[in-house]
Scaffold this motif. Structure first.
Motif, PDB file in Angstrom:
ATOM      1  N   ILE A 136       0.824  -1.475   0.392  1.00 39.58           N
ATOM      2  CA  ILE A 136       0.515   0.188  -0.010  1.00 39.58           C
ATOM      3  C   ILE A 136       0.864   1.010  -0.083  1.00 39.58           C
ATOM      4  N   ASN A 137       0.084   2.794  -0.521  1.00 41.64           N
ATOM      5  CA  ASN A 137       1.002   3.256  -0.644  1.00 41.64           C
ATOM      6  C   ASN A 137       1.244   3.976   1.653  1.00 41.64           C
ATOM      7  N   LYS A 138       2.629   4.831   1.413  1.00 43.44           N
ATOM      8  CA  LYS A 138       3.102   4.714   2.996  1.00 43.44           C
ATOM      9  C   LYS A 138       2.113   5.152   3.832  1.00 43.44           C
ATOM     10  N   TYR A 139       1.534   5.387   5.090  1.00 40.92           N
ATOM     11  CA  TYR A 139       0.356   5.196   6.069  1.00 40.92           C
ATOM     12  C   TYR A 139       1.610   6.173   7.002  1.00 40.92           C
ATOM     13  N   ASN A 140       2.704   5.945   7.321  1.00 41.58           N
ATOM     14  CA  ASN A 140       3.750   6.636   8.717  1.00 41.58           C
ATOM     15  C   ASN A 140       4.788   7.448   8.279  1.00 41.58           C
ATOM     16  N   GLU A 141       5.082   8.128   9.207  1.00 40.48           N
ATOM     17  CA  GLU A 141       6.474   8.040   9.124  1.00 40.48           C
ATOM     18  C   GLU A 141       7.818   7.619   9.432  1.00 40.48           C
ATOM     19  N   ASN A 142       8.025   6.545   9.062  1.00 37.47           N
ATOM     20  CA  ASN A 142       8.814   5.881   9.694  1.00 37.47           C
ATOM     21  C   ASN A 142      10.102   6.472   8.306  1.00 37.47           C
ATOM     22  N   GLU A 143      10.803   6.680   8.894  1.00 36.51           N
ATOM     23  CA  GLU A 143      11.971   7.675   7.222  1.00 36.51           C
ATOM     24  C   GLU A 143      13.084   6.015   7.280  1.00 36.51           C
ATOM     25  N   ILE A 144      12.665   4.851   7.450  1.00 34.52           N
ATOM     26  CA  ILE A 144      14.089   3.443   6.836  1.00 34.52           C
ATOM     27  C   ILE A 144      12.902   2.735   6.762  1.00 34.52           C
ATOM     28  N   ALA A 145      11.222   2.767   6.892  1.00 31.81           N
ATOM     29  CA  ALA A 145      10.779   1.791   5.763  1.00 31.81           C
ATOM     30  C   ALA A 145      10.972   1.542   4.273  1.00 31.81           C
ATOM     31  N   GLU A 146      10.963   0.613   3.999  1.00 31.57           N
ATOM     32  CA  GLU A 146      10.591   1.127   2.240  1.00 31.57           C
ATOM     33  C   GLU A 146       9.229   0.349   1.433  1.00 31.57           C
ATOM     34  N   ILE A 147       8.921  -0.284   2.469  1.00 29.05           N
ATOM     35  CA  ILE A 147       7.960  -1.257   1.420  1.00 29.05           C
ATOM     36  C   ILE A 147       6.731  -0.928   3.171  1.00 29.05           C
ATOM     37  N   PHE A 148       5.387  -1.181   2.786  1.00 26.95           N
ATOM     38  CA  PHE A 148       4.223  -0.615   3.472  1.00 26.95           C
ATOM     39  C   PHE A 148       3.433  -1.481   2.891  1.00 26.95           C
ATOM     40  N   MET A 149       2.298  -2.309   3.807  1.00 27.75           N
ATOM     41  CA  MET A 149       1.572  -3.370   3.460  1.00 27.75           C
ATOM     42  C   MET A 149       0.516  -3.505   4.433  1.00 27.75           C
TER      43      MET A 149
END
Length: 155
Positions: A136-149
């Motif tokens: 899915i599209n980015k849903y939070n402010e985690n700067e190191i995350a690359e994938i959102f599910m």
């Protein structure tokens, strides 16, 4: 091997475990900053209706997973700190953690589970895909995350 809810007596072991896991991935574990939830598990995970579990084997902490409630009204939860020590990967522990978390998400009547991860977390991503998580599209402010599910749970 024992899967149990986190309690404060495991705090030092949990921080040592996470130090290893983040270092293994090339990151610094920061329990006073980016990873400060680890020092407030009861208020961030347990009191709002989620939980945090650890797996212990021979008195050593070898796995963890948290269920954080993101939105009580829309019944959205988030998977956090989903880790298994490298030596124990490929032995079904990640699946055991995921099954336990999904069972608890359903008991909590959650409709949606979200997570963020990194491309190099290949073993974890395989488990997420096996259970039907979709990007899915980015849903939070985690700067190191690359994938959102996200996974829509059956009602």
């Amino acid at each position: 091997m024992e899967l149990i809810p986190y309690s404060y007596e495991f705090q030092a072991s949990l921080e040592e475990f996470l130090e290893i896991m983040y270092s293994y991935r090339g990151y610094k574990f920061d329990p006073t900053g980016l990873h400060s939830d680890i020092r407030n598990i009861e208020n961030i995970y347990q009191s709002p209706g989620g939980n945090f579990w650890i797996i212990i084997e021979n008195a050593a902490l070898i796995g963890s997973v948290g269920l954080k409630i993101l939105n009580k009204i829309d019944k959205i939860g988030e998977i956090k700190r989903y880790f298994v020590l490298p030596l124990y990967q490929g032995k079904g522990i990640g699946t055991l953690l995921m099954e336990h978390l999904l069972l608890n998400a359903k008991k909590n009547e959650l409709h949606i589970l979200r997570l963020d991860t990194m491309r190099k977390s290949i073993a974890a991503r395989k488990i997420f895909e096996k259970y039907g998580f979709q990007e899915i599209n980015k849903y939070n402010e985690n700067e190191i995350a690359e994938i959102f599910m996200e996974l829509k749970l059956k009602k």
